[in-house]
Design a protein around this motif. Structure first.
Motif, PDB file in Angstrom:
ATOM      1  N   ALA A 132       0.841  -1.194   0.000  1.00 46.60           N
ATOM      2  CA  ALA A 132       0.000   0.000   0.000  1.00 46.60           C
ATOM      3  C   ALA A 132       0.878   1.248   0.000  1.00 46.60           C
ATOM      4  O   ALA A 132       1.761   1.390   0.852  1.00 46.60           O
ATOM      5  CB  ALA A 132      -0.900   0.000   1.231  1.00 46.60           C
ATOM      6  N   HIS A 133       0.637   2.148  -0.947  1.00 45.69           N
ATOM      7  CA  HIS A 133       1.502   3.328  -1.049  1.00 45.69           C
ATOM      8  C   HIS A 133       1.083   4.439  -0.090  1.00 45.69           C
ATOM      9  O   HIS A 133      -0.028   4.450   0.458  1.00 45.69           O
ATOM     10  CB  HIS A 133       1.575   3.833  -2.492  1.00 45.69           C
ATOM     11  CG  HIS A 133       0.322   4.475  -3.034  1.00 45.69           C
ATOM     12  ND1 HIS A 133      -0.132   5.708  -2.633  1.00 45.69           N
ATOM     13  CD2 HIS A 133      -0.541   4.057  -3.997  1.00 45.69           C
ATOM     14  CE1 HIS A 133      -1.209   6.038  -3.307  1.00 45.69           C
ATOM     15  NE2 HIS A 133      -1.492   5.044  -4.136  1.00 45.69           N
ATOM     16  N   GLY A 134       1.988   5.396   0.111  1.00 44.11           N
ATOM     17  CA  GLY A 134       1.747   6.520   1.003  1.00 44.11           C
ATOM     18  C   GLY A 134       0.954   7.624   0.333  1.00 44.11           C
ATOM     19  O   GLY A 134       0.648   7.589  -0.862  1.00 44.11           O
ATOM     20  N   THR A 135       0.634   8.640   1.113  1.00 45.00           N
ATOM     21  CA  THR A 135      -0.181   9.754   0.624  1.00 45.00           C
ATOM     22  C   THR A 135       0.465  10.457  -0.553  1.00 45.00           C
ATOM     23  O   THR A 135       1.657  10.738  -0.545  1.00 45.00           O
ATOM     24  CB  THR A 135      -0.387  10.794   1.743  1.00 45.00           C
ATOM     25  OG1 THR A 135      -0.913  10.150   2.898  1.00 45.00           O
ATOM     26  CG2 THR A 135      -1.339  11.889   1.286  1.00 45.00           C
ATOM     27  N   THR A 136      -0.347  10.741  -1.543  1.00 46.00           N
ATOM     28  CA  THR A 136       0.094  11.565  -2.657  1.00 46.00           C
ATOM     29  C   THR A 136      -1.068  12.428  -3.111  1.00 46.00           C
ATOM     30  O   THR A 136      -2.228  12.003  -3.048  1.00 46.00           O
ATOM     31  CB  THR A 136       0.619  10.721  -3.828  1.00 46.00           C
ATOM     32  OG1 THR A 136       1.006  11.581  -4.901  1.00 46.00           O
ATOM     33  CG2 THR A 136      -0.433   9.738  -4.318  1.00 46.00           C
ATOM     34  N   THR A 137      -0.768  13.632  -3.572  1.00 49.10           N
ATOM     35  CA  THR A 137      -1.796  14.482  -4.169  1.00 49.10           C
ATOM     36  C   THR A 137      -1.800  14.364  -5.684  1.00 49.10           C
ATOM     37  O   THR A 137      -2.608  15.008  -6.348  1.00 49.10           O
ATOM     38  CB  THR A 137      -1.589  15.953  -3.778  1.00 49.10           C
ATOM     39  OG1 THR A 137      -0.287  16.378  -4.217  1.00 49.10           O
ATOM     40  CG2 THR A 137      -1.712  16.142  -2.270  1.00 49.10           C
ATOM     41  N   ALA A 138      -0.905  13.561  -6.248  1.00 54.26           N
ATOM     42  CA  ALA A 138      -0.787  13.431  -7.705  1.00 54.26           C
ATOM     43  C   ALA A 138      -1.876  12.512  -8.245  1.00 54.26           C
ATOM     44  O   ALA A 138      -1.861  11.304  -8.001  1.00 54.26           O
ATOM     45  CB  ALA A 138       0.584  12.892  -8.076  1.00 54.26           C
ATOM     46  N   LYS A 139      -2.790  13.070  -8.988  1.00 56.38           N
ATOM     47  CA  LYS A 139      -3.911  12.299  -9.533  1.00 56.38           C
ATOM     48  C   LYS A 139      -3.425  11.157 -10.427  1.00 56.38           C
ATOM     49  O   LYS A 139      -4.033  10.082 -10.472  1.00 56.38           O
ATOM     50  CB  LYS A 139      -4.824  13.249 -10.332  1.00 56.38           C
ATOM     51  CG  LYS A 139      -5.912  12.566 -11.141  1.00 56.38           C
ATOM     52  CD  LYS A 139      -6.949  11.897 -10.275  1.00 56.38           C
ATOM     53  CE  LYS A 139      -8.074  11.321 -11.135  1.00 56.38           C
ATOM     54  NZ  LYS A 139      -9.051  10.557 -10.330  1.00 56.38           N
TER      55      LYS A 139
END
Length: 510
Positions: A132-139
């Motif tokens: 599971a990846h971490g937080t990103t704001t990149a759509k």
């Protein structure tokens, strides 16, 4: 959760992979198509092949830069030996699968499937790492774009490829609903129920693909679940969901995870805002509003006027994080206003995260309402199930807190850094303390604080501790730079420690 950079000094490693020269699509015959978006369905099986790299090819490309060499060192490759390589090659696939949104609506999501290839230890029955990846704001975040120099997922993709797939583990890594080519218009951020379903659906799709691809590698049935930051919360929630469903899990590991959300939210609103909080807040409130409907009536109830308009559709975004700041859509640092009642800053280090009245992200009236409920209904129990709250945000934090309601029947590993200003290490301490109230076998739970000193030749995490502490000491720019980069600096060392933990569990598992 994570700040702008995922792996300081290692992001450029993703640029080393020349996928176009090695990939090819493959498996053109006997393709099945399922566009139902039913949970766990795979849209194209076998999924599209993006790359095929031998161990020698992968290693040679990584050896070509200083950043790639650092990645190889994390993976245990002796750079002094020119013949030394990673153990396995890679078959990289792009998967598309059916899942649900935060309110149970049918949708789709995408991700990566990395299958090890090669000889002994790389083929045959292999364990699966569900990452599971971490937080990103990149759509457009797409962890299947291993060779991309522009996609934000490139660094994380390289890390899990080298530390898991190239070590003989099949990797299933979803991009999550709401990202990349998902039709969902928002991301169900820190929604434990939805995100665990998303992970389980990606796992189902990945297993169908592995069974369909005839390359000599199969699923052994052993399942290792992991993630960093937001991904650690997702991983723990997934392990909980599978445990409650009676499904087998071999081990779970999380790095710097916000597990104890009820306590974490109270700490943030109580005067200890987090680095990166202005990016995380709109992800969280939009997620919980779309999932539960009760976080606020209108965005202007939560956010100051300068930021309220359009914030519900702001992130994930096609804008970079820096552009979100420079265009005035979000403040870079100030999560709260200084006139919020009873803040009493925990330390002077938090002062840059407050702005003049009206200039911070969160409206003072909303912050004060959360504070008033926390004062009237403090939550100090080992499990938040015993806590009472009359505020919807605190109620949803309690709902998505991972303490209570389950007991792991498999080894648990939690890693982090004691001075993390983005996800406070107290989350790990509280989750471990709650596990400690359960009648678990001795040794079930292992925690690692990378700030601690190595304990001699028997310390399995000595190299990670030394490496992390050296990396922190090498950050220039003073305390501000350290705070901005601390959480990201933890990531590769916790991931390397997790890989070692998984190997030890597998060695001890029949």
């Amino acid at each position: 959760m994570r700040p702008t950079r995922f792996i300081p000094g290692l992001l450029a490693a993703a640029a080393l992979l020349t996928l176009a020269a090695c990939g090819g699509g493959g498996d053109s015959s006997d393709v099945t198509i399922n566009l139902s978006n039913d949970r766990g369905s795979i849209q194209r099986n076998p999924p599209t092949q993006l790359a095929s790299l031998t161990a020698a090819q992968f290693t040679a490309q990584l050896r070509g830069s200083a950043q790639g060499q650092q990645l190889l060192q994390l993976a245990g490759v002796n750079l002094a030996d020119p013949a030394a390589t990673l153990p396995c090659g890679l078959d990289l696939r792009y998967i598309q699968y059916g899942t649900v949104g935060g309110a149970g609506e049918k949708t789709n999501a995408t991700g990566a499937l990395l299958i090890p290839t090669g000889g002994t230890g790389c083929s045959g029955a292999r364990p699966i790492v569900l990452h599971a990846h971490g937080t990103t704001t990149a759509k457009d975040y797409n962890i299947a774009l291993l060779g991309s120099t522009t996609n934000a997922a490139g660094g994380e993709a390289g890390l899990i490829a080298a530390l898991y797939a190239a070590q003989g583990m099949i990797v299933v890594a979803p991009n999550y609903a709401g990202y990349e080519n998902s039709a969902l218009s928002y991301h169900p951020y820190l929604n434990a129920d939805q995100q665990s379903k998303d992970m389980i659906d990606a796992l189902s799709a990945g297993r169908q693909a592995v069974a369909k691809i005839a390359n000599g590698t199969s699923d052994s049935g052993k399942l290792l679940i992991t993630g960093y930051s937001q991904g650690a919360h997702v991983a723990m929630a997934t392990a909980k969901a599978l445990r409650l469903a009676g499904q087998p899990v071999t081990a779970v590991a999380g790095g710097s995870g916000p597990y104890a959300l009820a306590k974490f939210a109270d700490a943030i609103f109580g005067g200890s805002p987090i680095v990166g909080g202005t990016l995380f807040a709109p992800l969280l409130t939009t997620s919980w509003k779309r999932s539960y409907g009760d976080i606020y009536q209108a965005a202007g109830d939560v956010y100051n006027t300068a930021y309220a308009t359009g914030i519900e559709t702001l992130v994930p975004s096609t804008l970079t994080q820096q552009a979100l700041f420079t265009t005035g859509k979000l403040p870079q640092a100030a999560l709260f206003d200084t006139d919020a009642a009873a803040f009493g800053l925990a330390s002077a280090s938090f002062q840059p995260l407050f702005g003049a009245p009206g200039s911070g992200l969160i409206k003072t009236t909303y912050a004060n309402a959360v504070l008033a409920d926390a004062a009237a209904n403090p939550c100090n129990a080992a499990s938040p199930a015993a806590c009472v709250t009359n505020h919807p945000l605190r109620a949803r934090a309690k709902q998505n807190d991972l303490r209570g309601g389950w007991a792991p029947a498999f080894p648990v590993f939690m890693c982090g850094g004691a001075n993390d200003p983005t996800v406070f290490y107290v989350n790990t301490q509280l989750q471990a303390a709650w596990f400690g109230t359960l009648p678990l076998p001795t040794g079930t739970v292992t925690t690692l604080d990378l700030e601690t000193a190595p304990t001699g030749g028997t310390d399995p995490f000595a190299a990670a501790k030394v490496g992390f502490q050296t990396a922190i000491a090498g950050i220039t720019g003073g305390a501000t730079a350290v705070a901005q980069n601390y959480h990201a600096t933890v990531a590769p060392f916790c991931t390397a420690s997790t890989a070692g933990f998984f190997r030890s569990v597998l060695a001890a598992t029949p």
